[in-house]
Design a protein around this motif. Structure first.
Motif, short mmCIF file in Angstrom:
data_model
loop_
_atom_site.label_atom_id
_atom_site.label_comp_id
_atom_site.label_asym_id
_atom_site.label_seq_id
_atom_site.Cartn_x
_atom_site.Cartn_y
_atom_site.Cartn_z
N SER A 63 0.83 -1.22 0.00
CA SER A 63 0.00 0.00 0.00
C SER A 63 0.86 1.26 0.00
CB SER A 63 -0.93 -0.01 1.22
OG SER A 63 -1.81 -1.11 1.19
N ARG A 64 1.94 1.23 0.78
CA ARG A 64 2.83 2.38 0.85
C ARG A 64 3.51 2.65 -0.49
NH1 ARG A 64 5.49 0.67 4.76
NH2 ARG A 64 7.26 -0.25 3.65
N GLU A 65 4.05 1.59 -1.11
CA GLU A 65 4.75 1.78 -2.37
C GLU A 65 3.79 2.12 -3.51
OE1 GLU A 65 8.02 2.00 -2.75
OE2 GLU A 65 8.07 1.80 -0.58
N ALA A 66 2.57 1.57 -3.45
CA ALA A 66 1.59 1.88 -4.49
C ALA A 66 1.23 3.37 -4.48
CB ALA A 66 0.34 1.04 -4.29
N SER A 67 1.21 3.96 -3.28
CA SER A 67 0.86 5.38 -3.18
C SER A 67 1.97 6.28 -3.72
CB SER A 67 0.57 5.74 -1.72
OG SER A 67 1.76 5.68 -0.92
N ARG A 68 3.19 5.73 -3.83
CA ARG A 68 4.34 6.52 -4.29
C ARG A 68 4.67 6.28 -5.77
NH1 ARG A 68 8.47 4.76 0.60
NH2 ARG A 68 7.41 5.82 2.32
N ARG A 99 -5.00 -5.53 -6.88
CA ARG A 99 -4.35 -4.22 -6.85
C ARG A 99 -3.31 -4.08 -7.97
NH1 ARG A 99 -6.47 -5.85 -2.55
NH2 ARG A 99 -7.30 -4.45 -0.95
#
Length: 218
Positions: A63-68, A99
């Motif tokens: 989730s963190r890397e997807a947001s970046r 995702r």
């Protein structure tokens, strides 16, 4: 053409339109793909150490890397089976697919794929056995934080052995049910340009660390 057919020749090299964002559960995975990016300098690889292989930690990292990530980036998770059941692996694989994330697993651990650079891996090998075998194969005590020495030739051997260990479909659930197997080679093949996507001549190795040869990275 099948992936297996591509293994008969040299590694290709392609220029992707995207970045491979590779989330590994620990140091051994991220270190390996950092080295891969030196062997294939035209492929943009960004690694992320999730610092833990439990599913909660991996989901948080995704989730963190997807947001970046940029819209053309490809996110891949490289994870150990460890004590996870095939049902848990299957559920996490579906969570990733929903995702747009690719999941690659090794049973019981990433060391299965690393050992395939030197020899075939028997299904009975424990984590301790894998690390001891890597120590024998490399001529020094295996250290997750140091990894192994890789080259075009040894990576090709690992790809062949990994392909031979699984049926052609080779899903994450297949690996979860078969100790001594991995799907990590599928990601390596994509990075190396062995999936039929714009293959080209192999590029010279650049940005080598001090003391390394032009064909190998430590």
């Amino acid at each position: 053409m099948s992936q297996r057919a591509h293994l008969g020749g040299r590694m290709g090299h392609r220029r992707p339109a995207d970045v491979y964002v590779i989330i590994g559960e620990g140091a051994s995975e991220t270190l390996y793909f950092d080295m891969m990016s030196r062997i294939f300098p035209g492929v943009s690889v960004q690694t992320c150490d999730a610092k833990g292989g439990d599913l909660r930690s991996m989901k948080q990292a995704v989730s963190r890397e997807a947001s970046r990530s940029g819209k053309n980036d490809r996110i891949a998770v490289v994870m150990d089976v460890d004590e996870k059941t095939p049902v848990q692996i299957g559920e996490f694989d579906r969570w990733c697919q929903d995702r747009g994330v690719d999941l690659y697993v090794s049973n019981p651990s990433f060391e299965v794929y690393l050992l395939m650079h030197y020899r075939s891996v028997h299904s009975s090998l424990t984590q301790k056995d894998l690390e001891e075998a890597l120590s024998v194969s490399t001529g020094r005590r295996y250290d997750k934080g140091r990894g192994i020495r890789i080259s075009e030739e040894t990576v090709m051997e690992a790809l062949r052995r990994a392909e031979d260990s699984l049926p052609d479909s080779g899903t994450a659930v297949d690996v979860a049910m078969r100790p001594g197997t991995t799907t990590v080679h599928k990601l390596v093949m994509k990075i190396a340009g062995l999936t039929g996507e714009r293959p080209g001549p192999l590029q010279p190795v650049t940005m080598l660390p001090s003391g390394a040869t032009a064909k190998a990275v430590t």
